[in-house]
Scaffold this motif. Structure first.
Motif, short mmCIF file in Angstrom:
data_model
loop_
_atom_site.label_atom_id
_atom_site.label_comp_id
_atom_site.label_asym_id
_atom_site.label_seq_id
_atom_site.Cartn_x
_atom_site.Cartn_y
_atom_site.Cartn_z
N THR A 1 -10.32 6.30 3.24
CA THR A 1 -10.00 4.88 3.47
C THR A 1 -8.66 4.74 4.18
O THR A 1 -8.51 3.92 5.10
CB THR A 1 -9.99 4.12 2.14
N SER B 1 0.86 -1.18 0.00
CA SER B 1 0.00 0.00 0.00
C SER B 1 0.89 1.23 0.00
O SER B 1 1.62 1.49 0.96
CB SER B 1 -0.92 0.02 1.23
N GLU C 1 -16.31 -7.40 -2.19
CA GLU C 1 -15.37 -7.46 -1.07
C GLU C 1 -16.07 -7.22 0.27
O GLU C 1 -15.87 -8.01 1.22
CB GLU C 1 -14.24 -6.44 -1.27
N SER D 1 -15.88 0.52 -2.02
CA SER D 1 -15.75 -0.84 -1.51
C SER D 1 -14.66 -0.94 -0.46
O SER D 1 -14.83 -1.56 0.60
CB SER D 1 -15.46 -1.79 -2.67
N GLY D 2 -13.51 -0.32 -0.72
CA GLY D 2 -12.42 -0.36 0.25
C GLY D 2 -12.76 0.35 1.55
O GLY D 2 -12.34 -0.08 2.64
N GLN E 1 -12.78 -1.31 5.49
CA GLN E 1 -12.15 -0.72 6.67
C GLN E 1 -13.16 -0.49 7.79
O GLN E 1 -12.83 -0.65 8.98
CB GLN E 1 -11.46 0.60 6.30
#
Length: 419
Positions: free
Chosen positions: A182, A163, A274, A234-235, A239
Protein backbone atom coordinates in the motif's frame (compact mmCIF):
# COMPACT_ATOMS: atom_id res chain seq x y z
CA UNK A 1 10.87 -13.67 -25.38
CA UNK A 2 12.54 -13.09 -28.73
CA UNK A 3 16.28 -12.98 -29.25
CA UNK A 4 16.17 -9.33 -30.33
CA UNK A 5 14.38 -8.30 -27.15
CA UNK A 6 16.82 -10.28 -25.07
CA UNK A 7 19.68 -8.52 -26.81
CA UNK A 8 18.19 -5.09 -26.04
CA UNK A 9 18.01 -5.94 -22.34
CA UNK A 10 21.54 -7.32 -22.22
CA UNK A 11 22.89 -4.22 -23.93
CA UNK A 12 21.10 -2.04 -21.41
CA UNK A 13 22.59 -4.01 -18.52
CA UNK A 14 26.14 -3.73 -19.81
CA UNK A 15 25.83 -0.07 -20.80
CA UNK A 16 24.98 1.14 -17.31
CA UNK A 17 27.87 -0.73 -15.71
CA UNK A 18 30.44 1.10 -17.82
CA UNK A 19 28.74 4.50 -17.59
CA UNK A 20 30.74 7.28 -15.84
CA UNK A 21 28.96 9.35 -13.22
CA UNK A 22 29.40 12.61 -15.16
CA UNK A 23 27.26 11.37 -18.04
CA UNK A 24 24.51 9.99 -15.77
CA UNK A 25 22.06 12.94 -16.22
CA UNK A 26 22.21 12.72 -20.03
CA UNK A 27 21.77 8.96 -19.88
CA UNK A 28 18.71 9.32 -17.63
CA UNK A 29 17.14 11.90 -19.95
CA UNK A 30 17.50 9.72 -23.05
CA UNK A 31 16.37 6.55 -21.30
CA UNK A 32 12.65 7.41 -21.27
CA UNK A 33 12.57 7.64 -25.08
CA UNK A 34 13.66 4.03 -25.55
CA UNK A 35 10.26 2.40 -26.02
CA UNK A 36 11.72 -0.89 -27.25
CA UNK A 37 13.71 -1.25 -24.03
CA UNK A 38 10.65 -0.57 -21.88
CA UNK A 39 8.54 -3.20 -23.67
CA UNK A 40 11.39 -5.74 -23.39
CA UNK A 41 11.72 -5.10 -19.66
CA UNK A 42 7.99 -5.69 -19.20
CA UNK A 43 8.32 -9.09 -20.84
CA UNK A 44 11.25 -9.98 -18.59
CA UNK A 45 9.25 -9.09 -15.46
CA UNK A 46 6.24 -11.08 -16.67
CA UNK A 47 8.38 -14.24 -16.90
CA UNK A 48 9.33 -15.27 -13.35
CA UNK A 49 11.60 -18.05 -14.65
CA UNK A 50 13.61 -15.74 -16.91
CA UNK A 51 17.35 -15.69 -16.32
CA UNK A 52 17.41 -11.95 -16.89
CA UNK A 53 14.92 -11.18 -14.12
CA UNK A 54 17.46 -11.04 -11.30
CA UNK A 55 19.98 -8.69 -13.03
CA UNK A 56 17.09 -6.50 -14.22
CA UNK A 57 15.71 -6.13 -10.69
CA UNK A 58 19.19 -5.37 -9.38
CA UNK A 59 19.74 -2.64 -11.96
CA UNK A 60 16.31 -1.13 -11.36
CA UNK A 61 17.20 -0.86 -7.68
CA UNK A 62 20.50 0.82 -8.59
CA UNK A 63 18.51 3.32 -10.62
CA UNK A 64 16.25 4.05 -7.67
CA UNK A 65 18.99 4.70 -5.16
CA UNK A 66 21.19 6.67 -7.57
CA UNK A 67 19.50 9.92 -6.56
CA UNK A 68 18.77 10.89 -10.15
CA UNK A 69 15.11 11.85 -10.49
CA UNK A 70 14.70 10.53 -14.03
CA UNK A 71 16.14 7.13 -13.10
CA UNK A 72 13.90 6.95 -10.04
CA UNK A 73 10.81 7.52 -12.19
CA UNK A 74 12.04 4.96 -14.70
CA UNK A 75 11.96 2.32 -11.97
CA UNK A 76 8.61 3.49 -10.63
CA UNK A 77 6.84 2.91 -13.94
CA UNK A 78 7.32 -0.88 -13.52
CA UNK A 79 5.96 -0.89 -9.96
CA UNK A 80 2.38 -2.07 -10.80
CA UNK A 81 3.69 -4.98 -12.86
CA UNK A 82 6.19 -5.91 -10.12
CA UNK A 83 3.42 -5.91 -7.50
CA UNK A 84 1.21 -8.11 -9.66
CA UNK A 85 4.00 -10.61 -10.31
CA UNK A 86 4.77 -10.82 -6.60
CA UNK A 87 1.08 -11.31 -5.62
CA UNK A 88 0.56 -13.90 -8.37
CA UNK A 89 3.57 -15.91 -7.24
CA UNK A 90 2.54 -15.63 -3.59
CA UNK A 91 -0.98 -16.84 -4.41
CA UNK A 92 0.43 -19.86 -6.25
CA UNK A 93 2.57 -20.79 -3.20
CA UNK A 94 5.77 -20.56 -5.25
CA UNK A 95 7.56 -18.05 -3.07
CA UNK A 96 11.11 -19.02 -4.09
CA UNK A 97 10.66 -17.79 -7.67
CA UNK A 98 9.85 -14.24 -6.53
CA UNK A 99 12.91 -13.60 -4.39
CA UNK A 100 14.43 -10.91 -6.60
CA UNK A 101 11.11 -9.10 -7.04
CA UNK A 102 10.53 -9.17 -3.28
CA UNK A 103 14.03 -7.78 -2.68
CA UNK A 104 13.39 -4.93 -5.14
CA UNK A 105 10.07 -4.02 -3.52
CA UNK A 106 11.60 -4.09 -0.04
CA UNK A 107 14.53 -1.97 -1.20
CA UNK A 108 12.25 0.70 -2.65
CA UNK A 109 10.10 0.66 0.50
CA UNK A 110 13.07 1.05 2.86
CA UNK A 111 14.42 3.93 0.80
CA UNK A 112 11.11 5.79 0.77
CA UNK A 113 10.33 5.65 4.49
CA UNK A 114 13.45 7.65 5.41
CA UNK A 115 14.75 11.04 4.32
CA UNK A 116 18.23 11.90 3.06
CA UNK A 117 19.58 12.09 6.61
CA UNK A 118 18.25 8.63 7.44
CA UNK A 119 15.41 9.81 9.70
CA UNK A 120 11.96 8.28 9.47
CA UNK A 121 9.47 10.23 7.38
CA UNK A 122 6.09 11.32 8.74
CA UNK A 123 3.70 12.22 5.96
CA UNK A 124 0.87 14.61 6.80
CA UNK A 125 -2.24 15.61 4.92
CA UNK A 126 -4.72 18.31 5.92
CA UNK A 127 -8.29 17.43 5.04
CA UNK A 128 -9.78 20.41 3.20
CA UNK A 129 -12.79 22.14 4.74
CA UNK A 130 -15.99 22.28 2.74
CA UNK A 131 -16.64 25.77 4.05
CA UNK A 132 -13.75 27.11 1.96
CA UNK A 133 -13.89 27.18 -1.85
CA UNK A 134 -11.63 24.99 -3.97
CA UNK A 135 -11.34 23.94 -7.62
CA UNK A 136 -13.87 21.18 -6.96
CA UNK A 137 -16.68 22.94 -5.10
CA UNK A 138 -18.24 26.19 -3.96
CA UNK A 139 -19.57 26.49 -0.39
CA UNK A 140 -22.64 28.40 -1.57
CA UNK A 141 -23.82 25.43 -3.63
CA UNK A 142 -23.74 23.03 -0.69
CA UNK A 143 -26.03 24.86 1.69
CA UNK A 144 -25.88 26.13 5.24
CA UNK A 145 -22.98 24.81 7.29
CA UNK A 146 -23.06 27.40 10.01
CA UNK A 147 -22.84 24.90 12.85
CA UNK A 148 -20.41 22.43 11.31
CA UNK A 149 -17.61 23.19 8.87
CA UNK A 150 -17.76 26.97 9.18
CA UNK A 151 -17.57 26.92 12.95
CA UNK A 152 -14.60 24.55 12.89
CA UNK A 153 -12.73 26.59 10.29
CA UNK A 154 -13.14 29.80 12.28
CA UNK A 155 -11.59 28.17 15.33
CA UNK A 156 -8.77 26.62 13.31
CA UNK A 157 -9.80 23.05 14.14
CA UNK A 158 -8.72 21.44 10.86
CA UNK A 159 -8.20 17.70 10.73
CA UNK A 160 -4.73 16.47 9.81
CA UNK A 161 -4.03 12.85 8.84
CA UNK A 162 -0.57 11.45 9.50
CA UNK A 163 1.15 8.50 7.90
CA UNK A 164 4.24 7.14 9.60
CA UNK A 165 6.77 6.62 10.86
CA UNK A 166 6.96 3.30 9.06
CA UNK A 167 9.20 0.53 10.37
CA UNK A 168 12.02 -0.99 8.38
CA UNK A 169 11.21 -4.37 6.83
CA UNK A 170 13.65 -7.14 6.10
CA UNK A 171 11.18 -9.54 4.50
CA UNK A 172 7.58 -9.64 3.33
CA UNK A 173 5.18 -11.80 5.31
CA UNK A 174 1.45 -12.34 5.23
CA UNK A 175 1.14 -9.91 8.14
CA UNK A 176 3.03 -6.93 6.70
CA UNK A 177 2.60 -7.61 2.98
CA UNK A 178 -0.15 -5.15 2.22
CA UNK A 179 1.24 -2.53 4.55
CA UNK A 180 4.35 -2.43 2.36
CA UNK A 181 2.49 -2.72 -0.94
CA UNK A 182 0.00 0.00 0.00
CA UNK A 183 2.83 2.39 0.80
CA UNK A 184 4.54 1.54 -2.50
CA UNK A 185 1.36 2.34 -4.43
CA UNK A 186 1.18 5.61 -2.51
CA UNK A 187 4.67 6.49 -3.78
CA UNK A 188 3.63 5.49 -7.30
CA UNK A 189 0.52 7.69 -7.16
CA UNK A 190 2.63 10.63 -6.04
CA UNK A 191 4.46 10.45 -9.40
CA UNK A 192 1.45 9.70 -11.61
CA UNK A 193 1.89 12.78 -13.75
CA UNK A 194 5.31 11.51 -14.88
CA UNK A 195 4.19 7.99 -15.73
CA UNK A 196 3.92 7.02 -19.42
CA UNK A 197 0.77 5.57 -20.93
CA UNK A 198 2.16 2.02 -20.91
CA UNK A 199 2.50 2.23 -17.12
CA UNK A 200 -1.09 3.46 -16.73
CA UNK A 201 -2.27 0.58 -18.92
CA UNK A 202 -0.35 -1.86 -16.74
CA UNK A 203 -1.91 -0.36 -13.61
CA UNK A 204 -5.47 -0.77 -14.91
CA UNK A 205 -4.82 -4.33 -16.07
CA UNK A 206 -3.27 -5.54 -12.82
CA UNK A 207 -6.08 -3.94 -10.80
CA UNK A 208 -8.63 -5.94 -12.79
CA UNK A 209 -6.65 -9.17 -12.44
CA UNK A 210 -6.13 -8.78 -8.70
CA UNK A 211 -9.84 -8.19 -8.12
CA UNK A 212 -11.35 -10.98 -10.26
CA UNK A 213 -8.85 -13.85 -10.11
CA UNK A 214 -10.45 -16.85 -8.43
CA UNK A 215 -13.98 -15.46 -8.85
CA UNK A 216 -16.64 -16.15 -11.51
CA UNK A 217 -15.89 -12.88 -13.26
CA UNK A 218 -12.46 -14.20 -14.23
CA UNK A 219 -14.11 -16.33 -16.92
CA UNK A 220 -15.98 -13.27 -18.21
CA UNK A 221 -12.75 -11.29 -18.44
CA UNK A 222 -10.98 -14.32 -19.96
CA UNK A 223 -7.93 -13.91 -17.78
CA UNK A 224 -5.56 -16.84 -17.97
CA UNK A 225 -2.83 -17.78 -15.57
CA UNK A 226 -3.53 -18.25 -11.89
CA UNK A 227 -7.02 -19.30 -10.81
CA UNK A 228 -6.60 -18.82 -7.07
CA UNK A 229 -7.87 -15.77 -5.24
CA UNK A 230 -5.47 -12.94 -4.47
CA UNK A 231 -6.09 -11.40 -1.03
CA UNK A 232 -6.30 -7.60 -0.88
CA UNK A 233 -6.75 -5.02 1.85
CA UNK A 234 -9.09 -2.05 1.97
CA UNK A 235 -6.30 0.53 1.93
CA UNK A 236 -4.61 -1.17 -1.01
CA UNK A 237 -7.81 -0.95 -3.05
CA UNK A 238 -8.18 2.74 -2.26
CA UNK A 239 -4.68 3.37 -3.61
CA UNK A 240 -5.56 1.43 -6.74
CA UNK A 241 -8.60 3.67 -7.22
CA UNK A 242 -6.41 6.77 -7.00
CA UNK A 243 -4.35 5.66 -9.98
CA UNK A 244 -7.41 4.53 -11.92
CA UNK A 245 -9.11 7.89 -11.44
CA UNK A 246 -6.06 9.57 -12.96
CA UNK A 247 -6.06 7.11 -15.87
CA UNK A 248 -9.65 8.03 -16.75
CA UNK A 249 -8.64 11.52 -17.82
CA UNK A 250 -5.28 10.64 -19.33
CA UNK A 251 -6.18 8.58 -22.36
CA UNK A 252 -7.06 5.20 -20.77
CA UNK A 253 -10.82 5.48 -20.46
CA UNK A 254 -11.78 1.94 -21.48
CA UNK A 255 -9.20 0.15 -19.32
CA UNK A 256 -9.94 2.40 -16.36
CA UNK A 257 -13.69 1.80 -16.68
CA UNK A 258 -13.17 -1.94 -16.69
CA UNK A 259 -10.83 -1.74 -13.68
CA UNK A 260 -13.32 0.41 -11.78
CA UNK A 261 -16.12 -2.09 -12.36
CA UNK A 262 -13.90 -4.93 -11.15
CA UNK A 263 -12.88 -3.06 -8.01
CA UNK A 264 -16.52 -2.36 -7.17
CA UNK A 265 -17.27 -6.05 -7.78
CA UNK A 266 -14.51 -7.16 -5.40
CA UNK A 267 -15.28 -4.52 -2.77
CA UNK A 268 -18.90 -5.67 -2.67
CA UNK A 269 -17.78 -9.27 -2.14
CA UNK A 270 -15.33 -8.28 0.60
CA UNK A 271 -17.75 -5.73 2.17
CA UNK A 272 -15.07 -3.04 2.25
CA UNK A 273 -16.76 0.34 2.92
CA UNK A 274 -13.81 2.62 2.02
CA UNK A 275 -13.25 1.29 -1.53
CA UNK A 276 -16.99 1.23 -2.15
CA UNK A 277 -17.33 4.85 -1.06
CA UNK A 278 -14.43 6.05 -3.23
CA UNK A 279 -15.39 3.91 -6.24
CA UNK A 280 -19.02 5.00 -6.21
CA UNK A 281 -17.97 8.63 -5.86
CA UNK A 282 -15.68 8.28 -8.90
CA UNK A 283 -18.39 6.55 -10.89
CA UNK A 284 -20.93 9.25 -10.05
CA UNK A 285 -18.56 12.05 -11.09
CA UNK A 286 -17.65 10.60 -14.49
CA UNK A 287 -19.12 12.21 -17.61
CA UNK A 288 -21.68 10.24 -19.58
CA UNK A 289 -19.47 9.77 -22.62
CA UNK A 290 -15.90 8.59 -22.95
CA UNK A 291 -13.14 11.16 -23.10
CA UNK A 292 -12.23 11.20 -26.80
CA UNK A 293 -8.87 12.81 -26.27
CA UNK A 294 -5.37 12.16 -27.45
CA UNK A 295 -3.15 9.97 -25.33
CA UNK A 296 -0.26 12.39 -25.63
CA UNK A 297 0.10 14.71 -22.68
CA UNK A 298 -1.85 15.02 -19.47
CA UNK A 299 -5.55 15.77 -19.45
CA UNK A 300 -7.35 17.85 -16.87
CA UNK A 301 -10.82 17.90 -15.38
CA UNK A 302 -12.93 20.84 -16.49
CA UNK A 303 -14.60 22.59 -13.58
CA UNK A 304 -16.57 25.83 -13.49
CA UNK A 305 -15.34 28.21 -10.83
CA UNK A 306 -17.38 31.20 -9.74
CA UNK A 307 -15.36 34.35 -9.00
CA UNK A 308 -14.62 35.10 -5.39
CA UNK A 309 -15.41 38.83 -5.69
CA UNK A 310 -19.06 39.74 -5.33
CA UNK A 311 -20.70 41.00 -8.50
CA UNK A 312 -23.62 43.40 -7.90
CA UNK A 313 -25.17 45.13 -10.86
CA UNK A 314 -24.96 48.87 -10.87
CA UNK A 315 -28.57 49.03 -12.03
CA UNK A 316 -29.85 46.83 -9.25
CA UNK A 317 -32.92 48.18 -7.46
CA UNK A 318 -32.25 48.70 -3.78
CA UNK A 319 -33.91 50.68 -1.00
CA UNK A 320 -31.29 53.41 -1.32
CA UNK A 321 -31.86 53.79 -5.06
CA UNK A 322 -35.65 54.04 -4.57
CA UNK A 323 -35.23 56.64 -1.83
CA UNK A 324 -32.79 58.67 -3.91
CA UNK A 325 -35.10 58.57 -6.91
CA UNK A 326 -38.00 59.83 -4.75
CA UNK A 327 -35.97 62.75 -3.40
CA UNK A 328 -34.74 63.69 -6.86
CA UNK A 329 -38.31 63.73 -8.16
CA UNK A 330 -39.59 66.08 -5.44
CA UNK A 331 -36.68 68.50 -5.78
CA UNK A 332 -37.61 69.32 -9.41
CA UNK A 333 -39.17 72.81 -10.02
CA UNK A 334 -42.91 73.09 -10.55
CA UNK A 335 -42.92 74.14 -14.18
CA UNK A 336 -45.92 73.05 -16.20
CA UNK A 337 -44.21 73.48 -19.54
CA UNK A 338 -41.14 71.49 -18.59
CA UNK A 339 -43.03 68.74 -16.92
CA UNK A 340 -45.36 68.18 -19.82
CA UNK A 341 -42.52 68.11 -22.30
CA UNK A 342 -40.38 65.69 -20.29
CA UNK A 343 -43.29 63.53 -19.16
CA UNK A 344 -42.49 63.90 -15.46
CA UNK A 345 -45.27 63.09 -13.04
CA UNK A 346 -46.18 65.88 -10.62
CA UNK A 347 -47.68 65.09 -7.23
CA UNK A 348 -49.64 68.09 -5.94
CA UNK A 349 -49.87 69.21 -2.38
CA UNK A 350 -52.66 67.59 -0.43
CA UNK A 351 -54.28 69.08 2.63
CA UNK A 352 -55.07 66.50 5.25
CA UNK A 353 -57.00 68.89 7.52
CA UNK A 354 -59.54 71.65 6.92
CA UNK A 355 -58.56 75.22 6.11
CA UNK A 356 -58.62 76.42 9.68
CA UNK A 357 -56.20 73.68 10.65
CA UNK A 358 -58.67 72.10 13.08
CA UNK A 359 -59.17 68.40 13.39
CA UNK A 360 -62.49 67.04 12.12
CA UNK A 361 -64.84 65.40 14.51
CA UNK A 362 -65.88 61.80 14.52
CA UNK A 363 -69.29 62.57 13.13
CA UNK A 364 -67.97 64.72 10.32
CA UNK A 365 -65.28 62.27 9.28
CA UNK A 366 -67.43 60.19 6.95
CA UNK A 367 -69.05 63.23 5.34
CA UNK A 368 -65.75 65.01 4.82
CA UNK A 369 -64.08 61.99 3.27
CA UNK A 370 -66.99 61.43 0.96
CA UNK A 371 -66.93 65.01 -0.30
CA UNK A 372 -63.18 64.92 -0.81
CA UNK A 373 -63.45 61.62 -2.75
CA UNK A 374 -66.06 63.19 -5.02
CA UNK A 375 -63.87 66.21 -5.59
CA UNK A 376 -60.97 63.89 -6.27
CA UNK A 377 -62.87 62.07 -9.03
CA UNK A 378 -64.10 65.32 -10.49
CA UNK A 379 -60.57 66.75 -10.48
CA UNK A 380 -59.24 63.73 -12.35
CA UNK A 381 -61.95 64.05 -14.99
CA UNK A 382 -61.23 67.73 -15.39
CA UNK A 383 -57.54 67.19 -15.87
CA UNK A 384 -58.11 64.57 -18.58
CA UNK A 385 -60.39 66.90 -20.56
CA UNK A 386 -58.30 70.03 -20.18
CA UNK A 387 -58.13 71.63 -23.64
CA UNK A 388 -54.75 73.17 -22.90
CA UNK A 389 -53.15 69.75 -22.58
CA UNK A 390 -54.86 68.48 -25.72
CA UNK A 391 -53.49 71.41 -27.69
CA UNK A 392 -49.96 70.50 -26.69
CA UNK A 393 -50.32 66.89 -27.83
CA UNK A 394 -48.92 65.38 -24.61
CA UNK A 395 -51.53 64.71 -21.90
CA UNK A 396 -50.67 65.97 -18.48
CA UNK A 397 -51.24 63.31 -15.86
CA UNK A 398 -51.76 64.33 -12.30
CA UNK A 399 -52.09 61.82 -9.50
CA UNK A 400 -53.55 62.65 -6.14
CA UNK A 401 -52.96 60.46 -3.21
CA UNK A 402 -56.12 59.31 -1.44
CA UNK A 403 -56.86 61.13 1.79
CA UNK A 404 -58.47 58.00 3.10
CA UNK A 405 -55.13 56.25 2.83
CA UNK A 406 -53.39 59.04 4.72
CA UNK A 407 -55.99 58.96 7.49
CA UNK A 408 -55.66 55.21 7.86
CA UNK A 409 -51.88 55.53 8.13
CA UNK A 410 -52.34 57.38 11.41
CA UNK A 411 -51.62 61.01 10.56
CA UNK A 412 -53.50 62.76 13.38
CA UNK A 413 -51.50 65.94 13.84
CA UNK A 414 -53.09 69.17 12.48
CA UNK A 415 -51.44 71.21 9.81
CA UNK A 416 -50.45 70.65 6.23
CA UNK A 417 -48.38 67.67 5.14
CA UNK A 418 -46.68 68.02 1.79
CA UNK A 419 -45.25 65.24 -0.36
Amino acid sequence: MFTSEKGVVEEWLSEFKTLPETSLPNYATNLKDKSSLVSSLYKVIQEPQSELLEPVCHQLFEFYRSGEEQLLRFTLQFLPELIWCYLAVSASRNVHSSGCIEALLLGVYNLEIVDKQGHSKVLSFTIPSLSKPSVYHEPSSIGSMALTESALSQHGLSKVVYSGPHPQREMLTAQNRFEVLTFLLLCYNAALTYMPSVSLQSLCQICSRICVCGYPRQHVRKYKGISSRVPVSSGFMVQMLTGIYFAFYNGEWDLAQKALDDIIYRAQLELYPEPLLVANAIQASLPHGAMKSSKEGARCIQVEITPTSSRISRNAVTSMSIRGHRWKRHEQPDNNNDTTELGILVIPEISVTNVAGERTGNGEKGRTLGEIDAQHIQGVQETTTDPRTESKGLPEIRRQKSVRKMMEDGINSPGRVQF
